[in-house]
Write an enzyme that holds these catalytic residues in place. Structure first.
Site, PDB file in Angstrom:
ATOM      1  N   GLU A 157       0.807  -1.223   0.000  1.00 39.09           N
ATOM      2  CA  GLU A 157       0.000   0.000   0.000  1.00 39.09           C
ATOM      3  C   GLU A 157       0.840   1.273   0.000  1.00 39.09           C
ATOM      4  O   GLU A 157       0.760   2.112   0.907  1.00 39.09           O
ATOM      5  CB  GLU A 157      -0.961  -0.006   1.197  1.00 39.09           C
ATOM      6  N   GLU A 355      -5.412  -8.408   0.762  1.00 39.99           N
ATOM      7  CA  GLU A 355      -6.064  -8.016   2.004  1.00 39.99           C
ATOM      8  C   GLU A 355      -7.531  -7.748   1.736  1.00 39.99           C
ATOM      9  O   GLU A 355      -7.876  -7.075   0.771  1.00 39.99           O
ATOM     10  CB  GLU A 355      -5.466  -6.737   2.609  1.00 39.99           C
TER      11      GLU A 355
END
Length: 451
Positions: A157, A355
């Site tokens: 991320e 995720e």
């Protein structure tokens, strides 16, 4: 009863080092930017920190047995860069061996936000040299573990880390640079490209990256709202995936803002777009954006507040239900973003959902010894069905990892937010599988029987 997936589809769970390991200074480990951030006072709910976290460093054998007991094939975790820098590779030797002995495939992430403070002191991700330091760190890890670890994720991320930690001040290292943070994003992308190069040189079987993505929609059809939503999506979605998958930034403003120019930028982008074997997608919720309205209060709409001088502002996404973290539950958004990625990137590698999960403030184990988390089961079921819908629509998705295996230290939210399939008593550190853990196990069993 359960969504079905193609043969060979892989299920897993995800964690990250700072959120679970603890052992903050053991074996000479120096501080990370998160150790510094959490020691600053007022930056994390209740003044909490990850010095102990859930003590995975000492309890990893129990945790791995619990993860394996759910029937998953893969375990995604991350390395602590400060721990590796201190020379404590023995812990990761033991961890990797335990993962493999439990019948799991280790899928480690090189960088999940815990930059060594000593590198932040020389500029952190605003310093181009940090990308080369990550390449050195990658070499150390692959030389030590590459005989057993064959599948790697470079960065986690980059968009969130850049936005929350460098553009804003809600996460470590709390720079608050606004659009001046774009060089931090570019240097992370460069680190990704250099890490891919190192991993390929040392025979990695598969290499990927984990990127958070989400649909962005305008609040109205008004041209100013459409323009604001487009810019927000370019900055938060495409600034990080376009260089990796297309070899360039999405617009000239961003290209000019990354702090590298001309032939050097072209060389960087050539390195950044190195071939990947899979593309990781982290998904939680969509976002709705409008052009700022004078005098309107936009605070509290997102997990972090966008400064009022930005050319876009968030408005609440319409949703019948929210997690206890306040995030909108919109499973269709996962289908939408997967199809969008497929359409935007004709050469998109196979996708893994690296995720996906939800925080609910689960009660402690009851008199029956169980943690009843029906809302998490409903959430996971709906999002797995959204993945199945994307596969039906023609997106190649090869796996799904739940965030998270265990309740943990949830960054600036401290220990309030519980994402785990395994409950952790933060006082005693006792682990208790939740009902969602057993549901996930049964889904995987049914999938195996169906295939």
């Amino acid at each position: 009863m359960y969504p079905q997936f193609p043969p060979g589809f892989r299920f897993g769970m995800s964690t990250s080092a700072y959120q679970i390991e603890g052992a903050a200074s053991l074996a000479g480990k120096g501080p990370s930017i998160w150790d510094t951030f959490t020691s600053g006072g007022g930056t994390v709910r209740h003044g909490q920190d990850g010095r102990v976290a859930i003590d995975h460093y000492h309890r990893f054998a129990e945790d791995i047995q619990l993860i394996a007991g759910a029937g998953v094939q893969d375990y995604r975790f991350s390395f602590s860069w400060p721990r590796v820098l201190a020379g404590d590779l023995g812990f990761y030797d033991r961890l990797v061996d335990t993962i493999i002995e439990a019948g799991l495939r280790p899928v480690p992430t090189l960088y999940h936000w815990d930059l060594p403070q000593e590198l932040e002191d020389t500029g952190g991700w605003m310093n181009r040299d940090t990308a080369h330091r990550l390449a050195d760190y990658t070499s150390t890890l692959v030389l030590r573990l590459g005989d057993r670890v064959r599948d790697w994720i470079t960065m986690n991320e980059m968009n969130v880390h850049t936005l929350y930690g460098y553009a804003l001040a809600d996460h470590a290292p709390a720079r608050g640079l606004g659009l001046g943070a774009l060089p931090a994003g570019h240097h992370q992308l460069l680190a990704h490209g250099l890490a891919v190069q190192v991993l390929r040189t040392h025979g990695a079987r598969t290499v990927g990256v984990a990127s958070q993505h989400f649909p962005v929609s305008p609040a109205t059809d008004a041209p100013e709202d459409v323009a604001a939503a487009t810019l927000f999506s370019e900055l938060t979605n495409w600034t990080f995936s376009d260089p990796i998958l297309l070899g360039d930034y999405p617009n000239e403003m961003i290209r000019a803002g990354v702090g590298t120019e001309g032939a050097q930028l072209d060389r960087d982008l050539e390195l950044i777009k190195a071939r990947l074997d899979f593309y990781g997608v982290n998904y939680y919720e969509p976002t709705m954006i409008e052009a700022p309205r004078a005098g309107k209060d936009y605070s509290g709409v997102l997990e972090v507040d966008i400064p009022t001088d930005m050319p876009f502002s968030p408005v609440p996404v319409k949703s019948d239900e929210r997690t206890d973290f306040g995030w909108a539950i919109v499973p269709a958004g996962l289908t939408e973003i997967l199809v969008t990625l497929r359409d935007r990137y004709p050469g998109l590698p196979p996708v893994f959902i690296t995720e996906n999960g939800a925080s609910f403030h689960d009660a402690d184990p009851g008199p029956d010894g169980r943690v009843h988390d029906e809302r998490r089961i409903a959430y996971l079921d709906a999002h797995l069905r959204a993945v199945a819908d994307a596969i039906t629509a023609g997106v190649r998705v090869d796996g799904y990892y739940v965030w998270s295996a265990l309740d943990n230290f949830e960054w600036a939210a401290g220990f309030d937010e519980r994402f785990g399939l395994i409950h952790v008593d933060f006082d005693t550190l006792k682990r208790t599988p939740k009902d969602s853990y057993f549901w996930y196990r049964d889904l995987i069993t049914a999938q195996s029987a169906g295939s």
